[in-house]
Design a protein around this motif. Structure first.
Motif, short mmCIF file in Angstrom:
data_model
loop_
_atom_site.label_atom_id
_atom_site.label_comp_id
_atom_site.label_asym_id
_atom_site.label_seq_id
_atom_site.Cartn_x
_atom_site.Cartn_y
_atom_site.Cartn_z
N PRO A 344 5.99 45.85 55.75
CA PRO A 344 6.94 45.02 56.49
C PRO A 344 6.22 43.92 57.28
CG PRO A 344 6.68 47.15 57.57
CD PRO A 344 5.83 47.20 56.33
N PRO A 345 6.94 42.82 57.57
CA PRO A 345 6.31 41.76 58.37
C PRO A 345 6.13 42.20 59.81
CG PRO A 345 8.61 41.24 57.96
CD PRO A 345 8.32 42.50 57.21
N GLN A 346 5.23 41.52 60.51
CA GLN A 346 5.09 41.79 61.95
C GLN A 346 6.34 41.31 62.65
OE1 GLN A 346 1.24 40.03 62.34
NE2 GLN A 346 0.38 41.92 63.15
N SER A 347 6.60 41.88 63.82
CA SER A 347 7.87 41.59 64.51
C SER A 347 8.08 40.10 64.79
CB SER A 347 7.98 42.38 65.81
OG SER A 347 6.83 43.12 66.03
N ASP A 348 6.98 39.33 64.98
CA ASP A 348 7.17 37.91 65.29
C ASP A 348 7.23 37.03 64.03
OD1 ASP A 348 4.58 38.35 64.59
OD2 ASP A 348 3.68 37.12 66.17
N THR A 349 7.23 37.63 62.85
CA THR A 349 7.29 36.84 61.61
C THR A 349 8.73 36.80 61.11
OG1 THR A 349 5.15 37.79 61.07
CG2 THR A 349 6.26 36.61 59.29
N ASP A 350 9.23 35.60 60.75
CA ASP A 350 10.60 35.59 60.22
C ASP A 350 10.58 35.73 58.69
OD1 ASP A 350 11.34 32.42 59.33
OD2 ASP A 350 9.60 32.79 60.62
N LEU A 351 11.67 36.25 58.18
CA LEU A 351 11.76 36.57 56.76
C LEU A 351 11.51 35.34 55.88
CD1 LEU A 351 12.38 38.96 54.93
CD2 LEU A 351 14.78 38.31 54.99
N ASP A 352 11.98 34.19 56.38
CA ASP A 352 11.87 32.95 55.62
C ASP A 352 10.42 32.54 55.36
OD1 ASP A 352 13.77 31.29 54.46
OD2 ASP A 352 13.12 29.63 55.79
N SER A 353 9.53 32.85 56.30
CA SER A 353 8.12 32.50 56.06
C SER A 353 7.35 33.69 55.49
CB SER A 353 7.46 31.98 57.34
OG SER A 353 7.67 32.88 58.38
N TYR A 354 7.98 34.88 55.44
CA TYR A 354 7.30 36.05 54.88
C TYR A 354 7.48 36.11 53.36
CZ TYR A 354 5.23 40.73 55.03
OH TYR A 354 4.40 41.80 54.86
N ILE A 355 8.64 35.65 52.89
CA ILE A 355 8.89 35.60 51.44
C ILE A 355 9.06 34.14 51.08
CG2 ILE A 355 10.37 36.38 49.53
CD1 ILE A 355 9.23 38.75 51.01
N ILE A 356 8.11 33.58 50.35
CA ILE A 356 8.24 32.17 49.98
C ILE A 356 8.36 32.02 48.47
CG2 ILE A 356 7.06 31.42 52.10
CD1 ILE A 356 4.64 30.74 50.38
N GLY A 357 8.69 30.83 48.01
CA GLY A 357 8.88 30.59 46.58
C GLY A 357 10.33 30.78 46.20
N ASP A 358 10.58 31.57 45.15
CA ASP A 358 11.94 31.79 44.66
C ASP A 358 12.63 32.86 45.51
OD1 ASP A 358 14.25 32.32 43.33
OD2 ASP A 358 13.31 32.88 41.42
N LYS A 359 13.37 32.38 46.53
CA LYS A 359 13.98 33.30 47.49
C LYS A 359 15.20 34.02 46.92
CE LYS A 359 12.34 30.57 51.34
NZ LYS A 359 11.47 31.36 52.19
N SER A 360 15.65 33.59 45.74
CA SER A 360 16.85 34.23 45.18
C SER A 360 16.59 35.70 44.84
CB SER A 360 17.36 33.46 43.97
OG SER A 360 16.44 33.58 42.91
N ILE A 361 15.32 36.08 44.66
CA ILE A 361 15.00 37.49 44.39
C ILE A 361 15.38 38.35 45.61
CG2 ILE A 361 13.14 39.13 43.77
CD1 ILE A 361 13.56 37.10 41.57
N LEU A 362 15.22 37.75 46.81
CA LEU A 362 15.62 38.45 48.03
C LEU A 362 17.11 38.78 48.02
CD1 LEU A 362 14.00 36.72 51.13
CD2 LEU A 362 13.91 39.14 50.57
N GLN A 363 17.91 37.76 47.62
CA GLN A 363 19.36 38.00 47.55
C GLN A 363 19.68 39.09 46.53
OE1 GLN A 363 20.07 33.88 47.06
NE2 GLN A 363 19.24 33.83 49.14
#
Ligand code: ADE
Length: 426
Positions: A344-363
């Motif tokens: 998991p990301p650190q608490s101060d990291t937002d999801l948008d900068s933790y997963i980059i590139g094709d974000k549709s995989i997140l959805q």
């Protein structure tokens, strides 16, 4: 940067992808010409997510060759740049642009100076083959500026002299670097095995484990391996030639279980050869090994259940990053859920900068925000009582991407990195 307008400036901007080897290049038979001891095969990564953009320009007002990398001026004196510039200049042709009043005879190129600006859209030190994309982009854009007649395969033999794996970035899709037999390297070049549309279901997830500069450079690592490892000879002569044939076949047939077995065993052998080097080379760190363990366990359980149910392949280059190749979007979404649970990301990291590139995989994975990450169900091995240590912050970020296309010229001048009037960085 400012500067006086030049008499005229002719320029070309191009974008070039990076690539990940699934049959690895390790070991040279000629250090100057960069000739490898075995063939290798790579997948080109989508330049929409990872790429180098380079603008090259020429003007009678320039008084020396200059280059800026990611906004900072760097020296062009290194052998790798000089080899590429020399080889390209030797093949330059006449260039004429009546509208701009530009007329360059092919012999003029020896005396004209160049300005080059290059930008990697990913951290240069992250171990993501930036020099492969960078040198390929340099050669491709200069070839367009100087109107070379050579095709991309012939250009790949020039890019190879800048950085070995750069030759594979001259094509999209699936690419083979043929080691060649000639002493002068003329037959050591890249060919395209299949374009990116051939197998477009694949999803590639890269865990960028550490952005620190790697400890052993590939150049010195390879040299030490060739000088001291007994295993490397067996690999180059006996193992890789068979794997190349099998990998070409797996790619042609889109046979994922064979592709995965070959990619994983080849990555494992590459790291075994590094370990067989004296003194040994360790590219993977604790985080890489944890990912490796997790992936191997999943693959082993797939293999035990049915022999053709493998859903994910992995490969580790000369650095700690894990590159995972999922069979399709569905398995990529499941893989991403597991990765986010375990790393998991650190608490101060937002999801948008933790997963980059094709974000549709997140959805696809049903993850829209950090609450969804925190609410992820544990993977089945947790239920099997295998202890998984959650590793917050060990992964800097994940890149979701796919097989992508080769180099392209960007015709739109707004994308140029140099000012068209002065030839200096914008
Ligand atoms: N090394 C790393 N990135 C590069 C680039 N974009 N151009 C040339 N060399 C590089």
């Amino acid at each position: 940067m400012g500067g006086e307008p030049a008499k005229w400036v002719s320029m070309v901007t191009a974008r070039t992808p990076t690539n990940i080897a699934v049959i690895k290049y390790w070991g040279k038979r000629d250090e100057t010409l960069i000739l490898p001891i075995n063939d290798s095969i790579s997948v080109t990564l989508d330049p929409n997510h990872l790429c180098t953009t380079t603008t090259v320009s020429v003007s009678p007002s320039f008084d020396q060759d200059r280059m800026w990398l990611n906004g900072k001026e760097i020296s062009l004196q290194g052998g790798r740049f000089q080899s590429c510039l020399r080889e390209i200049r030797a093949r330059a042709q006449d260039v004429e642009d009546e509208k701009k009043g530009i007329k360059i005879k092919k012999e003029d190129w020896q005396n004209l100076h160049l300005h080059i600006a290059s930008y990697n859209n990913f951290p240069t030190a992250a171990g993501l083959a930036s020099s492969a994309a960078g040198l390929a982009c340099l050669v491709f854009s200069l070839a367009k500026l100087m109107n070379l007649k050579e095709d991309n395969s012939q250009l790949s033999a020039i890019a190879r002299q800048g950085s070995g794996s750069a030759c594979r970035s001259l094509y999209g899709g699936f690419v083979k670097w043929i080691m060649g037999k000639e002493d002068n390297g003329s037959d050591s070049l890249a060919v395209q095995l299949a374009d990116e549309k051939h197998w477009d279901e694949l999803v590639i997830i890269i865990a960028v484990v550490s952005a620190r500069q790697k400890e052993t450079s590939s150049t010195s690592g390879m040299r030490d391996t060739v000088e001291t490892s007994a295993l490397i000879q067996h690999r180059a002569k006996e193992v890789v030639p068979k794997r190349i044939i099998q990998m070409e076949d797996a790619i042609q047939k889109r046979d994922f279980p064979s592709f995965a077995r070959l990619a994983c065993t080849d990555s494992n052998q590459f790291h075994a050869v590094c370990l067989d080097t004296y003194p040994p080379i360790f590219y993977m760190n604790d985080t890489s090994h944890r990912q490796d363990n997790q992936l191997c366990r999943e693959m082993e359980s797939c293999r035990r259940n049915t022999s053709d149910n493998v859903q994910v392949a992995y490969t580790f280059d000369a650095g700690p990053n894990a590159v995972m190749i999922a069979r399709n979007r569905k398995t990529a979404a499941l893989l991403l859920q597991r990765l986010l649970y375990n790393f998991p990301p650190q608490s101060d990291t937002d999801l948008d900068s933790y997963i980059i590139g094709d974000k549709s995989i997140l959805q696809d994975a049903g993850i829209n925000d950090m609450k969804d990450v925190e609410g992820l169900a544990p993977p089945p091995e947790i239920k099997d009582n295998i202890l998984i240590q959650k590793s917050k912050g060990d992964v800097s970020y994940f890149i979701c991407t796919r097989p992508g296309g080769g180099p392209v010229v960007l015709a739109d001048e707004t994308q140029a990195l140099l000012n068209p009037l002065t030839g200096l960085p914008k």
